[in-house]
Design a protein around this motif. Structure first.
Motif, PDB file in Angstrom:
ATOM      1  N   VAL A 180     -16.699  84.806  33.299  1.00 19.47           N
ATOM      2  CA  VAL A 180     -17.358  86.114  33.276  1.00 19.47           C
ATOM      3  C   VAL A 180     -18.291  86.258  34.478  1.00 19.47           C
ATOM      4  O   VAL A 180     -18.395  87.333  35.083  1.00 19.47           O
ATOM      5  N   MET A 181     -18.971  85.165  34.838  1.00 19.45           N
ATOM      6  CA  MET A 181     -19.872  85.201  35.997  1.00 19.45           C
ATOM      7  C   MET A 181     -19.128  85.227  37.326  1.00 19.45           C
ATOM      8  O   MET A 181     -19.732  85.456  38.384  1.00 19.45           O
ATOM      9  N   GLY A 182     -17.815  84.955  37.287  1.00 15.34           N
ATOM     10  CA  GLY A 182     -17.033  84.939  38.520  1.00 15.34           C
ATOM     11  C   GLY A 182     -17.166  83.660  39.306  1.00 15.34           C
ATOM     12  O   GLY A 182     -16.819  83.625  40.491  1.00 15.34           O
ATOM     13  N   ILE A 198     -12.362  74.592  37.818  1.00 17.94           N
ATOM     14  CA  ILE A 198     -13.026  74.093  39.032  1.00 17.94           C
ATOM     15  C   ILE A 198     -13.807  75.254  39.606  1.00 17.94           C
ATOM     16  O   ILE A 198     -13.272  76.340  39.837  1.00 17.94           O
ATOM     17  N   LEU A 199     -15.130  75.029  39.809  1.00 21.97           N
ATOM     18  CA  LEU A 199     -16.040  76.114  40.150  1.00 21.97           C
ATOM     19  C   LEU A 199     -16.153  76.357  41.646  1.00 21.97           C
ATOM     20  O   LEU A 199     -15.961  75.460  42.457  1.00 21.97           O
ATOM     21  N   ARG A 200     -16.514  77.606  41.960  1.00 19.27           N
ATOM     22  CA  ARG A 200     -16.834  77.957  43.346  1.00 19.27           C
ATOM     23  C   ARG A 200     -18.244  77.494  43.703  1.00 19.27           C
ATOM     24  O   ARG A 200     -18.524  77.139  44.842  1.00 19.27           O
ATOM     25  N   TYR A 201     -19.120  77.557  42.717  1.00 21.33           N
ATOM     26  CA  TYR A 201     -20.511  77.149  42.919  1.00 21.33           C
ATOM     27  C   TYR A 201     -21.074  76.722  41.570  1.00 21.33           C
ATOM     28  O   TYR A 201     -20.571  77.101  40.511  1.00 21.33           O
ATOM     29  N   SER A 202     -22.111  75.937  41.613  1.00 22.88           N
ATOM     30  CA  SER A 202     -22.699  75.411  40.379  1.00 22.88           C
ATOM     31  C   SER A 202     -23.502  76.495  39.668  1.00 22.88           C
ATOM     32  O   SER A 202     -24.219  77.271  40.308  1.00 22.88           O
ATOM     33  N   THR A 203     -23.356  76.560  38.343  1.00 26.49           N
ATOM     34  CA  THR A 203     -24.061  77.584  37.565  1.00 26.49           C
ATOM     35  C   THR A 203     -24.986  77.000  36.514  1.00 26.49           C
ATOM     36  O   THR A 203     -25.798  77.712  35.945  1.00 26.49           O
ATOM     37  N   GLY A 204     -24.814  75.712  36.206  1.00 25.14           N
ATOM     38  CA  GLY A 204     -25.642  75.091  35.185  1.00 25.14           C
ATOM     39  C   GLY A 204     -25.170  75.398  33.763  1.00 25.14           C
ATOM     40  O   GLY A 204     -25.818  74.994  32.790  1.00 25.14           O
ATOM     41  N   VAL A 205     -24.030  76.114  33.627  1.00 22.97           N
ATOM     42  CA  VAL A 205     -23.511  76.421  32.281  1.00 22.97           C
ATOM     43  C   VAL A 205     -22.653  75.270  31.782  1.00 22.97           C
ATOM     44  O   VAL A 205     -21.742  74.844  32.511  1.00 22.97           O
ATOM     45  N   ASN A 229      -6.939  87.308  31.414  1.00 20.04           N
ATOM     46  CA  ASN A 229      -7.394  88.663  31.726  1.00 20.04           C
ATOM     47  C   ASN A 229      -8.729  88.637  32.465  1.00 20.04           C
ATOM     48  O   ASN A 229      -8.926  89.364  33.443  1.00 20.04           O
ATOM     49  N   ILE A 230      -9.656  87.796  31.993  1.00 16.45           N
ATOM     50  CA  ILE A 230     -10.940  87.671  32.694  1.00 16.45           C
ATOM     51  C   ILE A 230     -10.717  87.098  34.087  1.00 16.45           C
ATOM     52  O   ILE A 230     -11.304  87.554  35.075  1.00 16.45           O
ATOM     53  N   ALA A 231      -9.858  86.058  34.172  1.00 18.59           N
ATOM     54  CA  ALA A 231      -9.592  85.422  35.465  1.00 18.59           C
ATOM     55  C   ALA A 231      -9.033  86.433  36.464  1.00 18.59           C
ATOM     56  O   ALA A 231      -9.445  86.467  37.635  1.00 18.59           O
TER      57      ALA A 231
END
Length: 414
Positions: free
Chosen positions: A313-315, A407-414, A375-377
């Motif tokens: 959801v955060m992208g 695999i994340l683009r950037y760290s979110t802490g979630v 769908n979100i992706a």
């Protein structure tokens, strides 16, 4: 990241077909009353209608009144669906399933499903009437994928072709002018041996030319090259660097094959099954190795349904990793100022839910978890990768991480 190859079905489309196939496999008819029709792209619709009309007429001879009625109703439904198409079906053909399925308690329900443009072209027209729908040809299309070049040769003949998914396609063949080992009278042994070596070299060059012409234009989509034949022929061919240098680097293995006609291409695929299985799963292994590396060292990893959903959801998710064997639904609950979710088995009843404030609520909606996440992706520009369970880390994704990771683009802490 690799781009979707032109003409190759997307992971979403393949999953949607897989889901339909799984549903179709569940259906049963009380008698031979479930009709399946496979229509290749070059089959005229008018010809199919004529065939269905003939089958409808012949069905009047079925002794059981219920079966006769159900078969004729199914064929009438198929004819009605065929009216939506012009002269020919879509590019890859058409598959229609129709029949009265058992719903329990002696009750039946008439269904008709149409699958347009399957993942690969339908090869031949098939009419099938049985107590179950015919899904095997579609299942084969959704099996192991890949594009491999095939070469089989001895000093007499050679054949070159493709392995596309599970389908072997012979393309080119050649016969050699290499003389036998016994020299003719009047020739010196030394001269005969030299002429024979020259003929062998010329034949190897001819075979390599066939392979290069066929494989080099497709080298960027090629997953590997397999070479088969008796020893020492295949060894001489590969050791002599006859193939284009880029193809030479893509040779996955050389295999003992007794025949070098078209049947030898099939024998080569059989002999290379272990290598092909390893090659097929290598891309999945690479994704999972990157996931574990980020999980243990880089921190750019997420797993489990809810954390992955939040990151999507955060992208922040670059690649969504979903187990091919995941069979879950997501249930959404309205908990006042926010929605809460449960991740449940597809066949389980929808549970009541206790919100964080202690109130009990019933489900607001329920849908397939994979479609929900994809769908979100799609909305966030995130690529979805389906991961096989045919290797250890693929099994871990399903069993230890809930079948969902990223695999994340950037760290979110979630």
């Amino acid at each position: 990241m690799s781009q979707q190859e032109e003409g190759e079905p997307s992971d979403r489309k393949k999953y949607e077909f897989q889901k339909v196939i799984e549903d179709l496999r569940e259906y049963e008819g009380s008698g031979t009353q479930l009709v399946t029709i496979y229509i290749p792209p070059d089959k005229q619709i008018s010809s199919v209608v004529q065939h269905v009309t003939q089958e409808h007429s012949e069905a009047s001879n079925i002794k059981s009144k219920q079966t006769r009625t159900n078969v004729q109703d199914a064929l009438t439904s198929i004819k009605d669906r065929l009216r939506y198409y012009d002269t020919y079906p879509p590019d890859n053909g058409l598959v229609i399933f129709s029949g009265a399925i058992d719903t329990g308690g002696g009750q039946t329900d008439m269904i008709t499903k149409v699958l347009e443009d399957p993942p690969e072209p339908i090869q031949s027209f098939r009419y099938h009437c049985d107590s179950a729908f015919l899904t095997e040809p579609l299942e084969e299309m959704l099996g192991d994928k890949g594009l491999y070049g095939l070469v089989v040769l001895d000093r007499r003949e050679a054949n070159v072709g493709w392995l596309k998914g599970k389908r072997v396609e012979p393309v080119k063949s050649a016969s050699s002018l290499v003389p036998g080992k016994q020299r003719k009278g009047g020739q010196s042994a030394q001269r005969f041996a030299r002429l024979r070596l020259e003929a062998i070299d010329n034949f190897y060059q001819e075979v390599a030319g066939m392979a290069n012409d066929l494989f080099v234009p497709e080298r960027h989509d090629l997953d590997g090259v397999l070479v088969g034949g008796p020893s020492p022929t295949k060894d001489e061919f590969l050791d002599g660097d006859y193939l284009h240098h880029e193809l030479q680097d893509m040779v996955l293995g050389k295999f003992d094959v007794a025949y070098t006609d078209e049947s030898g291409l099939y024998d080569l695929v059989d002999a290379a099954q272990e290598v092909l299985a390893d090659a097929e799963v290598m891309k999945d292994k690479s994704e999972m190795e990157e996931f574990f590396k980020e999980l243990n060292e880089g921190g750019l990893a997420t797993y489990g349904f809810d954390p992955t959903r939040k990151n999507l959801v955060m992208g922040s998710v670059d690649r969504l990793l979903i187990s091919e064997d995941l069979r879950k639904d997501v249930v959404v609950y309205d908990c006042g100022d926010k929605e809460e979710y449960e991740f449940v088995d597809r066949r389980a009843d929808t549970p009541e839910h206790t919100c964080e404030d202690g109130s009990s609520v019933e489900a607001e909606e329920r849908e397939d978890a994979i479609e929900y996440l994809m769908n979100i992706a799609d909305q966030r520009g995130t690529e979805t990768k389906f991961i096989s369970t045919d290797f250890e880390k693929g099994e871990q994704l399903l069993n230890a991480f809930g079948g969902v990771a990223g695999i994340l683009r950037y760290s979110t802490g979630v």
